[in-house]
Design a protein around this motif. Structure first.
Motif, short mmCIF file in Angstrom:
data_model
loop_
_atom_site.label_atom_id
_atom_site.label_comp_id
_atom_site.label_asym_id
_atom_site.label_seq_id
_atom_site.Cartn_x
_atom_site.Cartn_y
_atom_site.Cartn_z
N ALA A 1 0.84 -1.20 0.00
CA ALA A 1 0.00 0.00 0.00
C ALA A 1 0.87 1.25 0.00
O ALA A 1 0.61 2.21 -0.73
N LYS A 2 1.93 1.23 0.80
CA LYS A 2 2.82 2.40 0.86
C LYS A 2 3.49 2.64 -0.49
O LYS A 2 3.63 3.77 -0.94
N GLN A 3 3.91 1.52 -1.14
CA GLN A 3 4.56 1.64 -2.46
C GLN A 3 3.58 2.24 -3.47
O GLN A 3 3.93 3.12 -4.25
N MET A 4 2.35 1.73 -3.47
CA MET A 4 1.33 2.22 -4.41
C MET A 4 1.10 3.71 -4.20
O MET A 4 1.00 4.48 -5.15
N ARG A 5 1.01 4.11 -2.91
CA ARG A 5 0.81 5.52 -2.57
C ARG A 5 1.97 6.35 -3.11
O ARG A 5 1.77 7.37 -3.75
N ASP A 6 3.21 5.87 -2.88
CA ASP A 6 4.37 6.64 -3.28
C ASP A 6 4.52 6.72 -4.79
O ASP A 6 5.09 7.66 -5.32
N LYS A 7 4.01 5.69 -5.50
CA LYS A 7 4.07 5.73 -6.97
C LYS A 7 3.06 6.72 -7.55
O LYS A 7 3.06 6.98 -8.74
N GLY A 8 2.15 7.22 -6.72
CA GLY A 8 1.21 8.24 -7.18
C GLY A 8 -0.12 7.70 -7.68
O GLY A 8 -0.86 8.41 -8.36
N PHE A 9 -0.44 6.48 -7.37
CA PHE A 9 -1.77 5.97 -7.74
C PHE A 9 -2.84 6.70 -6.92
O PHE A 9 -2.61 7.01 -5.74
N ASN A 10 -3.96 7.00 -7.52
CA ASN A 10 -5.04 7.58 -6.72
C ASN A 10 -6.41 6.96 -6.96
O ASN A 10 -7.32 7.16 -6.19
N ARG A 11 -6.56 6.16 -8.02
CA ARG A 11 -7.85 5.48 -8.20
C ARG A 11 -7.66 3.99 -7.95
O ARG A 11 -7.65 3.19 -8.89
N TRP A 12 -7.47 3.67 -6.69
CA TRP A 12 -7.24 2.27 -6.31
C TRP A 12 -7.78 2.07 -4.91
O TRP A 12 -8.08 3.03 -4.21
N ASP A 13 -7.95 0.83 -4.52
CA ASP A 13 -8.51 0.58 -3.18
C ASP A 13 -8.02 -0.76 -2.65
O ASP A 13 -7.52 -1.58 -3.41
N PRO B 1 -10.87 -4.61 9.56
CA PRO B 1 -10.20 -3.31 9.52
C PRO B 1 -8.72 -3.43 9.87
O PRO B 1 -8.36 -4.16 10.79
N ILE B 2 -7.90 -2.75 9.12
CA ILE B 2 -6.46 -2.80 9.37
C ILE B 2 -6.04 -1.42 9.89
O ILE B 2 -6.20 -0.41 9.21
N HIS B 3 -5.52 -1.38 11.12
CA HIS B 3 -5.12 -0.10 11.69
C HIS B 3 -3.94 0.48 10.92
O HIS B 3 -3.00 -0.23 10.60
N GLY B 4 -4.04 1.75 10.63
CA GLY B 4 -2.93 2.44 9.96
C GLY B 4 -2.98 2.31 8.45
O GLY B 4 -2.11 2.82 7.76
N ILE B 5 -4.02 1.66 7.91
CA ILE B 5 -4.07 1.47 6.46
C ILE B 5 -4.36 2.79 5.75
O ILE B 5 -3.94 3.02 4.63
N ASP B 6 -5.10 3.67 6.44
CA ASP B 6 -5.43 4.97 5.84
C ASP B 6 -4.16 5.74 5.52
O ASP B 6 -4.01 6.31 4.43
N ASP B 7 -3.24 5.77 6.49
CA ASP B 7 -1.98 6.47 6.27
C ASP B 7 -1.17 5.79 5.19
O ASP B 7 -0.60 6.44 4.32
N MET C 1 -2.20 4.15 2.73
CA MET C 1 -2.77 4.38 1.41
C MET C 1 -2.74 5.85 1.02
O MET C 1 -3.04 6.20 -0.12
N GLY C 2 -2.40 6.71 1.98
CA GLY C 2 -2.38 8.14 1.69
C GLY C 2 -3.76 8.74 1.53
O GLY C 2 -3.97 9.66 0.74
N ILE C 3 -4.74 8.19 2.29
CA ILE C 3 -6.11 8.73 2.20
C ILE C 3 -6.20 10.00 3.03
O ILE C 3 -5.81 10.02 4.20
N LYS C 4 -6.65 11.05 2.41
CA LYS C 4 -6.77 12.33 3.13
C LYS C 4 -7.98 12.29 4.06
O LYS C 4 -8.93 11.55 3.82
N SER C 5 -7.93 13.09 5.14
CA SER C 5 -9.07 13.08 6.06
C SER C 5 -10.28 13.69 5.36
O SER C 5 -10.17 14.54 4.48
N THR C 6 -11.43 13.23 5.81
CA THR C 6 -12.68 13.53 5.11
C THR C 6 -13.14 14.97 5.34
O THR C 6 -12.80 15.57 6.36
N ILE C 7 -13.90 15.50 4.41
CA ILE C 7 -14.45 16.84 4.59
C ILE C 7 -15.83 16.78 5.26
O ILE C 7 -16.47 17.80 5.46
#
Lengths: 458, 204
Positions: free
Chosen positions: B36-48, B54-60, B62-68
Motif C-alpha cells: 500500500a505504501k509503495q502504491m501511494r508513493d508511486k502516485g496511484f489515486n484510483r485504487w482501493d 479493519p487494518i489499523h494504519g491502512i489509511d496512512d 494508502m495516503g487517504i486524506k481526512s474527510t471533509i
C-alpha cells in the motif's frame, strides 16, 4: 483486530515509588496551607474559626472535590460495565482518584459536626424540631407565607411598574408547616445515617476496584476482571441512587423549600466532567514524571470526546432543569433562580447574575466550540489547558449553587472560598499521586491491555 | 477509455466486455501494508484495498486524506440553528408591514402561553436544538452516503471469482483503468513485485 507493534514499555510496568513523592507532597502542602489560610482568615475577620461564611465556603470546596472523586468512581464502574478496551491504559489514574474516597470522609467530618450541632446556619433544617413548632405557634404560618415573592423573567414587564419594590420580605423565609412536613427526611440524625451508608458504599466500591485491579498486576488472574465486570451493573445502580440523594442532601437542602428532581443528574454531569478533567491532569503530571508513555493521543482523543460530551450534557441538563421551572412558574421553585440572580428583574440582578452568565459561556458555549474539532482533542497540550479551564469552571458551578444561599446580593469570593477550593483540591491531587505511585502506572496484566495499547481512532 | 478497452480485449480474447481494472491478491497483512505504501508513493489515486477486517494504519499507508464530512455537518448544523431561530421568531412574534405588497401585514401567531412574552428564548431552545441536531444528523448520514458513492448496487469486482475470499482470508488491491499511472502490463508486474500471489482482470 490487528494491533501491530503494540507492546508495553517496561517503564510503565514499574511503580513510580518515591519519584512521585515530591509532587505529591507539594500538592498536599498546598492543600494544608490553603485550608489553614481559610480557617485563619475566618477567625481573623469573623471571629470564629468556622464562621457562617466559612461553613459555606467549606461546603463549596467539599462538594467540588467530592464530585470529582464520585465522577472518577462512576467512570471506573462504566469502563468495566462496557468492557472498555481503550480505557485500560488510562484506568490507573482514575482508580487512584476514586481511591481517595477515605480522604473525602475525613473532609466530610466537620460538616457532620455542623449538622449535629443544630445551629442551622448552613442547613436551615438542621435545627431542633422545637424551632419550627415555636415559630408556628408564634404565628409565623400562613400570614407570612403570602409574602414570599414570585418573580419570573416573564413577569419582568408587569412587575417593573412598582410591585417589585414593595414588600421585599425574607428570601430565606421557610414556612414552618413545610419544614415540619419535611422533617422526617430533613433531620440531623437521618442525615448522618444516610451519609454513613453513602460513604460505606462509596468506599467499599472504590476499594473493591483498587484492590482487585492491583492484585491482578501480580498474578494476572483473569477471573478478577470477570469479578469487577460482574459487579459493575449493581454498582451503577447503587451509584445512581447515592449520588442523587447525596446531591439533594448536600446542595439542594441548602434551600429546603426548593426542589428539582433533576438535581442529582445535574450534579452527576459536573462530577463526571470534573473526573475526566482531573484524569487528564494526572496523566499529564505522570507524563512529566516520565511514566504513562503508553498513553498516546488516541487515548487522549477519547478522553477529549468524553470531555466534550459532558460539557454538552451539563448544558443540556442545566437548561432542562431551568426550562421546566421557568415554564411551570411555581413560586417555591422559581425563587431559587431569583436568589441565584438568574433573572431579569432589575433590582434582583446581582453579581451572581454575571456569574450565571459566565457559567453559561464558560461551561457550555466556549468549550463546546473549543472542543468540537478533533485536532484539539488529539493535541495533548491544548487538551490539558481545556481540562484545567473546565476544572476551574466546575468549581464556579458548585460555588454558584452554594454561595448565593449565604449572600444573594454580593458575590463572595475571598480567601475562604479560594483557600477551601484550592486546599481540598491540593489534598485530593496529592493523595491521588500517592495512590498512583504505589502500583504500576498501567494495569500490566489486564486481559484487554493489548487492545488498549494498540487502540486507534479511525 | 475505449482505446484501452479495445486493446485489452485483443490481448485476452476470453474476456467478454470492458476491462475496468486489475486486482491483485495478497495473503499477508504486512506485505499488504508495504505494498500500500509503495502504491501511494508511486502516485496511484484510483485504487482501493479490500480486507476481511479493519487494518489499523491502512489509511496512512494508502495516503487517504481526512474527510471533509465534519465541515459539511458543521455547515448544515449551523443552517439548522439559523432555521430554528428564524422559524420560532418569525412564526411567533413577527409584526411588520410588507413594503412589496402595500396594505398587507405579516403577523405572527402571538399565542399567549402561560403568560410568557411572545419571544421567549427558553421555550424556543428545544425547537432550535432539535433542528440543529436534525440537520447535522442528516448531513452526517447522507453526506457519508454521497461521499462514499452509496448506495452502490453493482460492482464489477464481484465478477472476479477469487474476490469472494475478500470476506474470508485474502486481501486485495484493486487498480482502476482510469488511474493516470495505470498500465496493463506495468501495473500487473508492479503488483506481482509487491507480493501479489495472483493478478486478475476486472471485466465489467
Amino acid at each position: 483486530m490487528a494491533e501491530h507493534g503494540a507492546y508495553l514499555d517496561p517503564i510503565d510496568a514499574k511503580p513510580l515509588g518515591s519519584k512521585a513523592k515530591g509532587a505529591a507532597l507539594f500538592w498536599i502542602a498546598i492543600g494544608v496551607v490553603g485550608l489553614l489560610a481559610a480557617f485563619i482568615f475566618s477567625f481573623a475577620t469573623e471571629g470564629s474559626v468556622f464562621s457562617k461564611h466559612m461553613q459555606f465556603a467549606y461546603l463549596a470546596g467539599f462538594a467540588f472535590v467530592l464530585s470529582i472523586v464520585l465522577g472518577a468512581l462512576i467512570f471506573l464502574i462504566l469502563t468495566h460495565l462496557f468492557r472498555a478496551g481503550w480505557a485500560v491504559v488510562v484506568r490507573r489514574p482514575v482508580e487512584a482518584i476514586a481511591n481517595a474516597m477515605p480522604l473525602m470522609l475525613i473532609l466530610f467530618l466537620p460538616l457532620v459536626g455542623l449538622v449535629l450541632s443544630g445551629s442551622g446556619e448552613l442547613y436551615p433544617w438542621a435545627v431542633s424540631a422545637h424551632h419550627w413548632e415555636d415559630q408556628l405557634e408564634a404565628g409565623g404560618g400562613h400570614a407570612a407565607a403570602s409574602d414570599v415573592k414570585i418573580v419570573t423573567v416573564a413577569d419582568t414587564v408587569e412587575d417593573s411598574h412598582g410591585e417589585v419594590a414593595a414588600g421585599d420580605h425574607g428570601e430565606h423565609y421557610y414556612p414552618p408547616e413545610m419544614m415540619i412536613a419535611k422533617r422526617p427526611y430533613l433531620n440531623p440524625i437521618f442525615f448522618v445515617i444516610r451519609w454513613v451508608v453513602f460513604f460505606l458504599l462509596w468506599i467499599m466500591a472504590a476499594k473493591f476496584y483498587w484492590r482487585n485491579s492491583t492484585k491482578q498486576d501480580d498474578g494476572g488472574d483473569h477471573t478478577l476482571t470477570n469479578k469487577m465486570e460482574g459487579w459493575a451493573p449493581i454498582n451503577t445502580l447503587v451509584f445512581a441512587l447515592t449520588i442523587t440523594f447525596a446531591s439533594f442532601d448536600l446542595l439542594m437542602s441548602l434551600d429546603p423549600v426548593w426542589f428539582s428532581t433533576m438535581f442529582g443528574v445535574y450534579y452527576f454531569t459536573g462530577a463526571f466532567l470534573g473526573a475526566v478533567c482531573l484524569t487528564i491532569i494526572v496523566i499529564m503530571i505522570a507524563k512529566k514524571l516520565g511514566v504513562l508513555i503508553s498513553v498516546n493521543k488516541e487515548h487522549m482523543h477519547d478522553l477529549g470526546k468524553l470531555l466534550f460530551a459532558f460539557v454538552f450534557f451539563w448544558g443540556y441538563i442545566a437548561f432542562s432543569q431551568y426550562m421546566l421551572i421557568w415554564y411551570g412558574n411555581l413560586p417555591e421553585e422559581t425563587a431559587w433562580y431569583e436568589i441565584h440572580g438568574w433573572t431579569q428583574v432589575p433590582d434582583k440582578v446581582s453579581g451572581w447574575s454575571y456569574v450565571g452568565l459566565i457559567l453559561l459561556a464558560g461551561q457550555l458555549l466556549i468549550p463546546f466550540a473549543g472542543l468540537l474539532s478533533r485536532h484539539v482533542k488529539r493535541n495533548m497540550a491544548v487538551l490539558f489547558c481545556w481540562a484545567v479551564f473546565l476544572m476551574v469552571i466546575h468549581y464556579v458551578d458548585v460555588w454558584w449553587i452554594i454561595m448565593p444561599m449565604f449572600d444573594s446580593h454580593n458575590v463572595t469570593l475571598g480567601v475562604m472560598e479560594i483557600g477551601c477550593a484550592v486546599g481540598m483540591f491540593g489534598l485530593l491531587l496529592g493523595v491521588t499521586l500517592l495512590n498512583f505511585a504505589k502500583h504500576s502506572p498501567v494495569p500490566v496484566k489486564d486481559p484487554r491491555l493489548h487492545d488498549s495499547l494498540g487502540f486507534h481512532n479511525i | 477509455m475505449s482505446e484501452v478497452a479495445a486493446n485489452e480485449s485483443k490481448e485476452s480474447p476470453e474476456a467478454k466486455g470492458r476491462v475496468v481494472g486489475i486486482i491483485g491478491e495478497f495473503d499477508d497483512v504486512d506485505v499488504l501494508m508495504r505494498a500500500a505504501k509503495q502504491m501511494r508513493d508511486k502516485g496511484f489515486n484510483r485504487w482501493d484495498i479490500y480486507s476481511p477486517f479493519p487494518i489499523h494504519g491502512i489509511d496512512d499507508a494508502m495516503g487517504i486524506k481526512s474527510t471533509i464530512l465534519p465541515w459539511i455537518v458543521l455547515i448544515c448544523g449551523l443552517s439548522g440553528l439559523m432555521a430554528g431561530i428564524g422559524l420560532t421568531i418569525f412564526s411567533m412574534s413577527t409584526d411588520f408591514y410588507t413594503p412589496l405588497m402595500p396594505g398587507t401585514e405579516v403577523v405572527g401567531y402571538k399565542f399567549i402561553i402561560s403568560g410568557k412574552p411572545f419571544n421567549s428564548l427558553p421555550a424556543w431552545i428545544p425547537v432550535i436544538f432539535e433542528l440543529t441536531i436534525l440537520l447535522s444528523a442528516f448531513a452526517a448520514v447522507f453526506g457519508m452516503f454521497i461521499l462514499n458513492k452509496l448506495p452502490m448496487l453493482y460492482n464489477p469486482l464481484f465478477k472476479v471469482d477469487r474476490f469472494i475470499r475478500a470476506t474470508d482470508d485474502r486481501f486485495f488491491i484493486g487498480v482502476e483503468c482510469k488511474d493516470k499511472q495505470y498500465d496493463r502490463k506495468e501495473t500487473e508486474a508492479l503488483l506481482k513485485k509487491l507480493g501479489a500471489t495472483a493478478v486478475d482482470e476486472i471485466v465489467d
